[in-house]
Design a protein around this motif. Structure first.
Motif, PDB file in Angstrom:
ATOM      1  N   TYR A  49      40.916  38.201  41.305  1.00  0.00           N
ATOM      2  CA  TYR A  49      40.318  39.075  40.292  1.00  0.00           C
ATOM      3  C   TYR A  49      40.496  38.470  38.901  1.00  0.00           C
ATOM      4  N   ALA A  50      41.694  37.970  38.616  1.00  0.00           N
ATOM      5  CA  ALA A  50      41.957  37.361  37.307  1.00  0.00           C
ATOM      6  C   ALA A  50      41.010  36.187  37.058  1.00  0.00           C
ATOM      7  N   LEU A  51      40.742  35.422  38.101  1.00  0.00           N
ATOM      8  CA  LEU A  51      39.840  34.281  37.956  1.00  0.00           C
ATOM      9  C   LEU A  51      38.381  34.716  37.848  1.00  0.00           C
ATOM     10  N   CYS A  52      38.093  35.949  38.184  1.00  0.00           N
ATOM     11  CA  CYS A  52      36.756  36.515  37.925  1.00  0.00           C
ATOM     12  C   CYS A  52      36.605  36.849  36.446  1.00  0.00           C
ATOM     13  N   GLN A  53      37.739  37.119  35.783  1.00  0.00           N
ATOM     14  CA  GLN A  53      37.723  37.518  34.374  1.00  0.00           C
ATOM     15  C   GLN A  53      37.647  36.328  33.428  1.00  0.00           C
ATOM     16  N   ASP A  54      38.130  35.187  33.877  1.00  0.00           N
ATOM     17  CA  ASP A  54      38.108  33.979  33.065  1.00  0.00           C
ATOM     18  C   ASP A  54      37.806  32.808  33.983  1.00  0.00           C
ATOM     19  N   ASP A  55      37.103  31.832  33.479  1.00  0.00           N
ATOM     20  CA  ASP A  55      36.671  30.715  34.322  1.00  0.00           C
ATOM     21  C   ASP A  55      37.820  29.891  34.882  1.00  0.00           C
ATOM     22  N   LYS A  93      50.727  17.483  33.061  1.00  0.00           N
ATOM     23  CA  LYS A  93      51.626  18.243  33.927  1.00  0.00           C
ATOM     24  C   LYS A  93      51.085  19.636  34.252  1.00  0.00           C
ATOM     25  N   LEU A  94      49.935  19.974  33.687  1.00  0.00           N
ATOM     26  CA  LEU A  94      49.362  21.301  33.894  1.00  0.00           C
ATOM     27  C   LEU A  94      48.354  21.288  35.040  1.00  0.00           C
ATOM     28  N   ALA A  95      48.288  22.403  35.755  1.00  0.00           N
ATOM     29  CA  ALA A  95      47.305  22.578  36.828  1.00  0.00           C
ATOM     30  C   ALA A  95      46.470  23.804  36.491  1.00  0.00           C
ATOM     31  N   PHE A  96      45.171  23.616  36.425  1.00  0.00           N
ATOM     32  CA  PHE A  96      44.254  24.694  36.101  1.00  0.00           C
ATOM     33  C   PHE A  96      43.442  25.062  37.339  1.00  0.00           C
ATOM     34  N   TYR A  97      43.349  26.354  37.611  1.00  0.00           N
ATOM     35  CA  TYR A  97      42.629  26.842  38.782  1.00  0.00           C
ATOM     36  C   TYR A  97      41.409  27.650  38.359  1.00  0.00           C
ATOM     37  N   SER A  98      40.402  27.584  39.206  1.00  0.00           N
ATOM     38  CA  SER A  98      39.188  28.374  39.008  1.00  0.00           C
ATOM     39  C   SER A  98      38.642  28.752  40.387  1.00  0.00           C
ATOM     40  N   LEU A  99      37.758  29.737  40.421  1.00  0.00           N
ATOM     41  CA  LEU A  99      37.137  30.113  41.683  1.00  0.00           C
ATOM     42  C   LEU A  99      36.291  28.953  42.181  1.00  0.00           C
ATOM     43  N   ASP A 100      36.269  28.765  43.487  1.00  0.00           N
ATOM     44  CA  ASP A 100      35.543  27.638  44.064  1.00  0.00           C
ATOM     45  C   ASP A 100      34.033  27.783  43.879  1.00  0.00           C
ATOM     46  N   ASP A 101      33.521  29.006  43.977  1.00  0.00           N
ATOM     47  CA  ASP A 101      32.095  29.234  43.741  1.00  0.00           C
ATOM     48  C   ASP A 101      31.832  30.700  43.406  1.00  0.00           C
ATOM     49  N   GLU A 102      30.616  30.983  43.061  1.00  0.00           N
ATOM     50  CA  GLU A 102      30.213  32.323  42.632  1.00  0.00           C
ATOM     51  C   GLU A 102      30.325  33.353  43.756  1.00  0.00           C
ATOM     52  N   HIS A 103      30.265  32.916  45.009  1.00  0.00           N
ATOM     53  CA  HIS A 103      30.333  33.850  46.134  1.00  0.00           C
ATOM     54  C   HIS A 103      31.653  34.604  46.171  1.00  0.00           C
ATOM     55  N   ILE A 104      32.724  33.946  45.812  1.00  0.00           N
ATOM     56  CA  ILE A 104      34.033  34.604  45.812  1.00  0.00           C
ATOM     57  C   ILE A 104      34.037  35.718  44.774  1.00  0.00           C
ATOM     58  N   LYS A 105      33.507  35.433  43.605  1.00  0.00           N
ATOM     59  CA  LYS A 105      33.422  36.457  42.563  1.00  0.00           C
ATOM     60  C   LYS A 105      32.588  37.637  43.052  1.00  0.00           C
ATOM     61  N   GLN A 106      31.489  37.361  43.720  1.00  0.00           N
ATOM     62  CA  GLN A 106      30.640  38.419  44.259  1.00  0.00           C
ATOM     63  C   GLN A 106      31.398  39.277  45.269  1.00  0.00           C
ATOM     64  N   LEU A 107      32.189  38.639  46.137  1.00  0.00           N
ATOM     65  CA  LEU A 107      32.992  39.390  47.115  1.00  0.00           C
ATOM     66  C   LEU A 107      33.956  40.346  46.424  1.00  0.00           C
ATOM     67  N   ILE A 108      34.634  39.865  45.390  1.00  0.00           N
ATOM     68  CA  ILE A 108      35.603  40.694  44.664  1.00  0.00           C
ATOM     69  C   ILE A 108      34.885  41.860  43.990  1.00  0.00           C
ATOM     70  N   VAL A 109      33.790  41.576  43.304  1.00  0.00           N
ATOM     71  CA  VAL A 109      33.034  42.622  42.602  1.00  0.00           C
ATOM     72  C   VAL A 109      32.494  43.646  43.594  1.00  0.00           C
ATOM     73  N   ILE A 110      31.949  43.195  44.709  1.00  0.00           N
ATOM     74  CA  ILE A 110      31.412  44.109  45.721  1.00  0.00           C
ATOM     75  C   ILE A 110      32.531  44.974  46.306  1.00  0.00           C
ATOM     76  N   ALA A 111      33.677  44.376  46.589  1.00  0.00           N
ATOM     77  CA  ALA A 111      34.795  45.139  47.150  1.00  0.00           C
ATOM     78  C   ALA A 111      35.269  46.219  46.179  1.00  0.00           C
TER      79      ALA A 111
END
Length: 122
Positions: A49-55, A93-111
């Protein structure tokens, strides 16, 4: 006399059953189940969800958002990465994460939308 929620016959619509079973055999349902299993953990759902809020978010920021240690956040992010839910990039030394694709964001929003509708209709 109480109603049962089971059938008293073996198969009501055999052609339909055979068609659906055939379609099911063509799909990789195991991977879908694994995807939802990864998202079923509350912390991993929060991260998604947090990664849906920011890239993109740093591991330390994810830890702060979910209220965990960096090690715990890293563990959850590794699980999400293995399931193809998130991707990452290193910057020093930093690791940045993002959603792999838009489908994951859609799943979270739909849920979340579904859950809100269920509360309204109850």
């Amino acid at each position: 006399m109480s109603q049962k929620d089971t059938c008293d016959i073996y198969c009501y619509d055999e052609p339909k059953v055979k068609r659906i079973k055939g379609e099911l055999e063509k799909e990789d349902i195991t991977s879908v189940a694994q995807l939802f299993k990864a998202l079923a953990d509350e912390n991993r759902a929060k991260i998604s969800y947090a990664l849906c809020q920011d890239d993109e978010l740093c591991v330390c920021d994810v830890a702060n958002i979910i209220g965990s240690s960096v090690a715990t956040a890293s563990h959850h992010l590794r699980t999400l990465h293995k399931q193809g839910i998130v991707k990452y990039r290193k910057e020093g030394k930093l690791a940045f994460y993002s959603l792999d694709d838009e489908h994951i964001k859609q799943l979270i929003v739909i849920a979340l939308t579904h859950k809100k509708e269920v509360k309204i209709n109850v």
